[in-house]
Design a protein around this motif. Structure first.
Motif, PDB file in Angstrom:
ATOM      1  N   TYR A  76       5.328  -5.094 -18.240  1.00 21.82           N
ATOM      2  CA  TYR A  76       5.308  -6.236 -17.342  1.00 21.82           C
ATOM      3  C   TYR A  76       6.119  -5.973 -16.070  1.00 21.82           C
ATOM      4  N   GLU A  77       6.482  -4.755 -15.841  1.00 18.38           N
ATOM      5  CA  GLU A  77       7.217  -4.423 -14.638  1.00 18.38           C
ATOM      6  C   GLU A  77       6.283  -4.386 -13.438  1.00 18.38           C
ATOM      7  N   GLU A  78       6.866  -4.496 -12.250  1.00 19.87           N
ATOM      8  CA  GLU A  78       6.065  -4.401 -11.031  1.00 19.87           C
ATOM      9  C   GLU A  78       5.452  -3.011 -10.935  1.00 19.87           C
ATOM     10  N   PRO A  79       4.167  -2.911 -10.639  1.00 21.14           N
ATOM     11  CA  PRO A  79       3.524  -1.594 -10.635  1.00 21.14           C
ATOM     12  C   PRO A  79       4.029  -0.714  -9.494  1.00 21.14           C
ATOM     13  N   VAL A  80       3.976   0.582  -9.732  1.00 17.11           N
ATOM     14  CA  VAL A  80       4.290   1.563  -8.701  1.00 17.11           C
ATOM     15  C   VAL A  80       3.003   1.881  -7.962  1.00 17.11           C
ATOM     16  N   ILE A  81       2.973   1.570  -6.667  1.00 15.54           N
ATOM     17  CA  ILE A  81       1.748   1.645  -5.896  1.00 15.54           C
ATOM     18  C   ILE A  81       1.826   2.790  -4.893  1.00 15.54           C
ATOM     19  N   GLU A  82       0.773   3.556  -4.841  1.00 17.55           N
ATOM     20  CA  GLU A  82       0.616   4.596  -3.832  1.00 17.55           C
ATOM     21  C   GLU A  82      -0.592   4.233  -2.967  1.00 17.55           C
ATOM     22  N   TYR A  83      -0.325   3.855  -1.720  1.00 18.70           N
ATOM     23  CA  TYR A  83      -1.391   3.429  -0.819  1.00 18.70           C
ATOM     24  C   TYR A  83      -2.057   4.635  -0.165  1.00 18.70           C
ATOM     25  N   GLY A  84      -3.328   4.421   0.272  1.00 19.00           N
ATOM     26  CA  GLY A  84      -4.047   5.484   0.945  1.00 19.00           C
ATOM     27  C   GLY A  84      -3.579   5.663   2.377  1.00 19.00           C
ATOM     28  N   ALA A  85      -4.046   6.726   2.987  1.00 21.30           N
ATOM     29  CA  ALA A  85      -3.659   7.036   4.365  1.00 21.30           C
ATOM     30  C   ALA A  85      -4.162   5.965   5.311  1.00 21.30           C
ATOM     31  N   GLY A  86      -3.304   5.536   6.225  1.00 17.91           N
ATOM     32  CA  GLY A  86      -3.668   4.543   7.233  1.00 17.91           C
ATOM     33  C   GLY A  86      -3.415   3.109   6.834  1.00 17.91           C
ATOM     34  N   SER A  87      -2.968   2.858   5.606  1.00 26.46           N
ATOM     35  CA  SER A  87      -2.713   1.479   5.171  1.00 26.46           C
ATOM     36  C   SER A  87      -1.471   0.923   5.845  1.00 26.46           C
ATOM     37  N   ASN A  88      -1.580  -0.269   6.399  1.00 32.66           N
ATOM     38  CA  ASN A  88      -0.426  -0.953   6.990  1.00 32.66           C
ATOM     39  C   ASN A  88      -0.194  -2.323   6.373  1.00 32.66           C
ATOM     40  N   TYR A  93       1.939  -8.217  -5.881  1.00 33.57           N
ATOM     41  CA  TYR A  93       1.441  -8.659  -7.184  1.00 33.57           C
ATOM     42  C   TYR A  93       2.319  -9.761  -7.772  1.00 33.57           C
ATOM     43  N   ASN A  94       3.604  -9.725  -7.499  1.00 35.43           N
ATOM     44  CA  ASN A  94       4.511 -10.730  -8.069  1.00 35.43           C
ATOM     45  C   ASN A  94       4.230 -12.129  -7.548  1.00 35.43           C
ATOM     46  N   GLU A  95       3.622 -12.243  -6.375  1.00 39.93           N
ATOM     47  CA  GLU A  95       3.292 -13.552  -5.805  1.00 39.93           C
ATOM     48  C   GLU A  95       1.835 -13.933  -6.031  1.00 39.93           C
TER      49      GLU A  95
END
Length: 455
Positions: A76-88, A93-95
């Motif tokens: 139930y922890e906040e996920p570790v996210i790796e965004y793609g190139a160019g994401s701003n 998820y918590n909200e």
């Protein structure tokens, strides 16, 4: 199948959103025409919060870029996210955010955080009122059987289509109840005589019917558009066509109801209609049916002639479709309740206006439909109409009133049959087919399609 669903959703989205305003963020279709129009009661409050306190979130809504990413969930922890190139933009998820609401959820939260609790309470009361709207409209609106009667018997499918689209909710009677389709045509003592216009009044009535139906449909279509761009559906925040989907959901229900009605009754135009029972014969009569429909479409039911109806017993197909209709109507009402009760950024005064406009369209459609049904009833119970008591050819065994093994014995019971070759309903001044009585003995097949007996 998923491709068809996607294309349908894209078409609906483009119906209400400019082509230049549609883009993809994290592989989710995102419009950019929301948060530009507001309902009047509290619109100035939301616009002020948008311009003064939520400029960054609004900028991300308009120009934010989100590409592919990976999210690793650990319990139930906040996920570790790796965004793609160019994401701003990022997903909170918590909200309650996700890929589909990645750019709308932060802006919605920002506007609500800069809105007073009093306004939030008012919006909650508006959501209660809107949530009750589908049920209210279902009680006022036409039933599937009534619109099927207008389509199959009165032969006015285009008018029925306009009325069906003008009524976003569908009336539901007793669950899984199979009411005979012709019960609505029964006469009762004291009924007011049907008004039958003559001369130019006839054409004026037809024009008025179509103008009122088109006006009701236009009113409902504008409401779908306004609800899509002036409010936000919380459970589908990136969609501007959610109210429209709810309204169009009623159309397949009416189509299924028309099919079920056609399995129980249909209108006859000549003695040849009694003989056309095979699929090839049904296809061969398509041209004639289209021509009869085109002739009857601009004629009010009260002015039509020869309203002869043939009724069939229940079949397995009818029972199956009828059992599917009840869950379909319930799902439609539940979905409409979910959609309208999830709309935010609308006050109670504006919600009351929305409910009133929906109700006006439904009442107008209901009035047109009731006049047409009264016209069908009037012609059906006149000398120019009536019930032709025939059984369908594929149910031929039902014509035999005794079991096969009993019929082969020495009993001399009488058997009543209806021979289509002797009906000649339209050549006689009285209503009903010719009925012969023959002694029961050896069974054989009649060339016309009946399974009957003769001595």
């Amino acid at each position: 199948m998923y491709a068809h669903v996607f294309l349908s959703y894209l078409f609906l989205q483009l119906w209400i959103t400019q082509v230049s305003g549609v883009r993809y963020v994290f592989s989710a279709l995102q419009p950019t025409t929301q948060f530009t129009q507001w309902y009047e009661q509290y619109g100035f409050v939301f616009e002020k919060a948008l311009r003064q306190n939520c400029t960054e979130e609004y900028h991300n809504y308009l120009y934010g870029v989100g590409t592919t990413f990976n999210a690793d969930w650990v319990g139930y922890e906040e996920p570790v996210i790796e965004y793609g190139a160019g994401s701003n933009v990022s997903i909170d998820y918590n909200e309650g955010g996700d890929e589909a609401s990645s750019i709308t959820q932060p802006l919605i939260l920002c506007i609500l955080n800069h809105t007073s609790d009093y306004i939030k309470s008012s919006m909650a009361s508006a959501q209660v009122l809107l949530g009750l709207t589908p049920t209210i409209l279902a009680l006022l609106g036409p039933s599937p059987m009534e619109l099927s009667l207008l389509t199959i018997i009165a032969k006015r499918p285009f008018l029925a289509l306009l009325l069906a689209l003008s009524c976003p909710s569908v009336y539901l009677g007793r669950a899984f109840d199979s009411t005979p389709p012709l019960d609505i045509l029964k006469e009762r003592p004291g009924r007011r005589p049907q008004w039958r216009p003559k001369g130019l009044k006839r054409y004026g009535l037809v024009v008025a019917q179509y103008l009122l139906a088109l006006g009701s449909l236009t009113n409902v279509a504008v409401l779908y558009y306004q609800l899509g761009v002036r409010t936000i559906c919380i459970f589908w925040s990136n969609g501007t066509v959610v109210p429209l989907i709810w309204g169009l959901f009623a159309l397949p229900i009416h189509v299924c109801a028309a099919i079920a009605f056609r399995l129980q009754a249909r209108r006859l135009y000549s003695d040849d209609d009694l003989k056309r029972r095979s699929f090839r014969g049904w296809i061969g009569g398509t041209k004639k049916r289209i021509w009869e429909t085109l002739k009857a479409e601009p004629v009010p039911a009260a002015l039509q002639k020869d309203v002869y109806i043939i009724a069939y017993p229940e079949t397995k197909k009818f029972i199956a479709i009828n059992w599917l209709l009840t869950p379909g109507i319930i799902i439609h009402v539940v979905f409409g309740t979910l959609v309208l009760s999830s709309l935010t950024f609308i006050g109670p005064r504006d919600a009351l206006e929305v409910v009133g406009r929906f109700t006006i369209s439904v009442l107008i459609s209901r009035a047109i439909l009731m006049y047409e049904i009264a016209g069908v009833r009037d012609r059906f119970n006149s000398s120019d109409g009536g019930l032709v008591p025939m059984l369908p050819f594929e149910e031929a065994d039902d014509l035999v009133l005794e079991e096969d093994n009993i019929a082969l014995t020495n009993f001399k019971d009488d058997l009543e049959i209806a021979n289509p070759a002797d009906v000649k309903v339209f050549d006689r001044p009285w209503r009903g087919p010719t009925v012969k009585t023959v002694p029961m003995a050896v069974h054989r097949n009649d060339p016309a399609g009946f399974y009957w007996t003769s001595s």
